[in-house]
Design an enzyme around this catalytic site. Structure first.
Site, PDB file in Angstrom:
ATOM      1  CG  HIS A  13      12.825   5.091  12.010  1.00 48.76           C
ATOM      2  ND1 HIS A  13      13.796   5.405  12.854  1.00 48.76           N
ATOM      3  CD2 HIS A  13      13.113   4.268  11.143  1.00 48.76           C
ATOM      4  CE1 HIS A  13      14.786   4.550  12.525  1.00 48.76           C
ATOM      5  NE2 HIS A  13      14.381   3.974  11.419  1.00 48.76           N
ATOM      6  CG  HIS A  15      14.934   1.965   6.433  1.00 46.04           C
ATOM      7  ND1 HIS A  15      16.219   2.521   6.702  1.00 46.04           N
ATOM      8  CD2 HIS A  15      14.434   1.905   7.982  1.00 46.04           C
ATOM      9  CE1 HIS A  15      16.615   2.234   7.994  1.00 46.04           C
ATOM     10  NE2 HIS A  15      15.377   2.023   8.623  1.00 46.04           N
ATOM     11  NE  ARG A  17      15.892  -0.727   2.483  1.00 47.05           N
ATOM     12  CZ  ARG A  17      16.317  -1.197   3.666  1.00 47.05           C
ATOM     13  NH1 ARG A  17      17.138  -0.199   4.055  1.00 47.05           N
ATOM     14  NH2 ARG A  17      16.025  -2.055   4.568  1.00 47.05           N
ATOM     15  CG  ASN A  41      19.800   2.751   6.441  1.00 46.89           C
ATOM     16  OD1 ASN A  41      18.900   3.227   5.787  1.00 46.89           O
ATOM     17  ND2 ASN A  41      19.704   1.563   6.811  1.00 46.89           N
ATOM     18  CE  LYS A  98      18.878   6.054  13.294  1.00 47.39           C
ATOM     19  NZ  LYS A  98      18.033   5.091  12.566  1.00 47.39           N
ATOM     20  CG  HIS A 135      20.027   1.907  15.730  1.00 45.42           C
ATOM     21  ND1 HIS A 135      19.345   1.154  14.828  1.00 45.42           N
ATOM     22  CD2 HIS A 135      20.483   0.701  16.386  1.00 45.42           C
ATOM     23  CE1 HIS A 135      19.289  -0.102  15.039  1.00 45.42           C
ATOM     24  NE2 HIS A 135      20.094  -0.488  16.151  1.00 45.42           N
ATOM     25  CG  HIS A 173      14.125   1.441  15.787  1.00 43.52           C
ATOM     26  ND1 HIS A 173      15.167   1.511  16.720  1.00 43.52           N
ATOM     27  CD2 HIS A 173      14.562   1.654  14.545  1.00 43.52           C
ATOM     28  CE1 HIS A 173      16.295   1.817  15.903  1.00 43.52           C
ATOM     29  NE2 HIS A 173      16.027   2.014  14.886  1.00 43.52           N
ATOM     30  CG  LEU A 218      18.914  -5.676  14.136  1.00 44.47           C
ATOM     31  CD1 LEU A 218      20.193  -5.553  13.516  1.00 44.47           C
ATOM     32  CD2 LEU A 218      19.390  -6.340  15.608  1.00 44.47           C
ATOM     33  CG  ASP A 246      12.861   0.549  11.854  1.00 41.30           C
ATOM     34  OD1 ASP A 246      13.450   1.037  10.589  1.00 41.30           O
ATOM     35  OD2 ASP A 246      13.518  -0.385  12.383  1.00 41.30           O
ATOM     36  CG  HIS A 250      16.123  -6.103   3.958  1.00 38.85           C
ATOM     37  ND1 HIS A 250      17.351  -5.502   3.414  1.00 38.85           N
ATOM     38  CD2 HIS A 250      16.064  -5.727   5.014  1.00 38.85           C
ATOM     39  CE1 HIS A 250      18.001  -5.042   4.739  1.00 38.85           C
ATOM     40  NE2 HIS A 250      17.017  -4.791   5.425  1.00 38.85           N
ATOM     41  CB  ALA A 262      18.133  -6.698  10.726  1.00 37.05           C
TER      42      ALA A 262
HETATM   43  C1  NCD Z   1      16.974  -1.175   8.949  1.00 38.98           C
HETATM   44  C2  NCD Z   1      17.209  -1.487   7.446  1.00 38.98           C
HETATM   45  O1  NCD Z   1      17.128  -2.494   6.988  1.00 38.98           O
HETATM   46  O2  NCD Z   1      17.896  -0.427   6.871  1.00 38.98           O
HETATM   47  N1  NCD Z   1      16.871  -2.470   9.627  1.00 38.98           N
HETATM   48  C3  NCD Z   1      15.933  -2.867  10.630  1.00 38.98           C
HETATM   49  O3  NCD Z   1      16.101  -4.074  11.130  1.00 38.98           O
HETATM   50  N2  NCD Z   1      15.335  -2.128  11.422  1.00 38.98           N
HETATM   51  C4  NCD Z   1      17.949  -0.468   9.762  1.00 38.98           C
HETATM   52  C5  NCD Z   1      17.618  -0.128  11.146  1.00 38.98           C
HETATM   53  O4  NCD Z   1      16.784   0.817  11.186  1.00 38.98           O
HETATM   54  O5  NCD Z   1      18.174  -0.545  12.140  1.00 38.98           O
HETATM   55 ZN    ZN Z   2      15.434   2.117  10.716  1.00 39.13          ZN
END
Ligand code: NCD
Ligand code: ZN
Length: 343
Positions: A13, A15, A17, A41, A98, A135, A173, A218, A246, A250, A262
């Protein structure tokens, strides 16, 4: 034990970007993970086979020569076409779908408003053996944010599992003792990912002594007893729990804001953080199962053939990464970690 050699792990899992952020963060994962389930996402989200294929190409370009395979996912929407999902799976581009309840987290506005709307897709996925990644939080304004995962289990997940007895599901998560118990009771087709941070932080780490935006993600970290339940779950060595960071970068201004985003950026320290946790729990011998074996078994893949080695070599994590560019604050910023990946 001062060195530990395990099969090369995977991140189930993640991200990554896009654009300049992708260029920066993809190598941080590829340095030690062989594969990763890449979250869809983006803005706009990855909802077609063509978009997943193009994103996969951009990720491959960003990791360069490192031996890393991105495993792509599709973002389920109310109107997604089951044929598109089936084609993506059959062509080996899409590995999973997802489910973001609309509004649950970062870039989830186009998520699913009611699971009933995607029943045709879920039916198709169950027939093909394609996993659904969840999620697991309700978005109902009446439900306290600390209860949203538990309520999701009762209101959404249990009925969905009952309706689709063959559907493979990963509850992503997990943050609660309730989810641990739910997954343990759920049969082989149900598993969960556990992040490095939820094994180490509870809500006090976010709120005591001032608000800590870099600890906010989150699902939000819960009470200490829930963290202890997650630690106990991974320490059992159960194949139902596996590694999913996860890692969700950011930029610092977006985190340190009146309305902070988050997401915790853990990729540069994730394996080291898990190793520290397993070491504290006295079960470093179970790290390999959690990080490198249980995930592939669930997804029907072989474990990676290569190995990696960690060494007990205390080192300090930087406070900031790329301060003049993407400006990220990593998990464990400024702290000392015990284990280091050496080869
Ligand atoms: C994730 C994100 O920033 O894309 N944020 C997070 O707090 N985990 C999205 C997600 O997995 O909920
Ligand atoms: Zn995530």
């Amino acid at each position: 034990m001062d060195t530990l050699t395990i099969r090369r792990p995977d991140d189930w899992h993640l991200h990554l970007r896009d654009g300049a952020m992708l260029e920066l963060v993809a190598p941080a994962t590829a340095r030690c993970f062989g594969r990763a389930i890449v979250m869809p996402n983006l803005v706009p989200p990855v909802t077609t086979v063509a978009a997943a294929r193009a994103y996969r190409d951009r990720i491959r370009a960003a990791v360069g020569d490192q031996p890393f395979e991105p495993l792509m996912t599709a973002y389920l929407t109310d109107t997604i076409d089951p044929e598109e999902i089936a084609r993506g799976f059959e062509e080996g581009v899409l590995r999973a779908c997802k489910l973001y309840p609309a509004g649950a987290t970062t870039n989830s506005d186009r998520g699913v408003s009611d699971v009933a709307r995607i029943h045709p897709v879920l039916e198709r996925m169950a027939a093909m053996g394609m996993p659904l990644l969840v999620h697991g939080e309700v978005v109902d304004a009446e439900v306290d944010i600390f209860d949203r995962e538990k309520v999701f289990l009762e209101r959404v997940l249990a009925p969905t599992l009952e309706r689709f007895p063959d559907l493979k599901v990963v509850l992503e998560h997990i943050t609660t003792a309730d989810s641990v118990a739910f997954v343990e009771a759920g049969g082989d087709r149900l598993a969960a990912t556990v992040t490095a941070h939820h094994l180490r932080i509870d809500r006090n780490d976010i709120l005591v002594g001032g608000i800590k935006p870099h600890m906010y993600c989150l699902p939000v970290a819960k009470r200490r007893r829930h963290k202890e339940a997650l630690r106990a779950a991974v320490a059992t060595g159960s194949p139902k729990f596996f590694l999913g960071t996860d890692s969700a970068p950011h930029a610092r201004p977006a985190k340190e804001s009146a309305c902070g985003c988050a997401g915790i950026y853990s990729a540069p320290v994730a394996l080291e953080s898990y190793a520290q946790t397993f070491d504290e729990l006295g079960c470093l011998d179970r790290l390999e199962g959690f990080a490198s074996l249980h995930g592939p078994a669930f997804y029907g893949l072989e474990p990676n053939a290569e190995t990696i080695t960690l060494e007990r070599a205390p080192h300090r994590v930087p406070e900031r990464i790329d301060p003049e560019g993407q400006d990220l604050t990593p998990f464990h910023a400024g702290e000392e970690l015990t284990w280091r990946v050496v080869a």
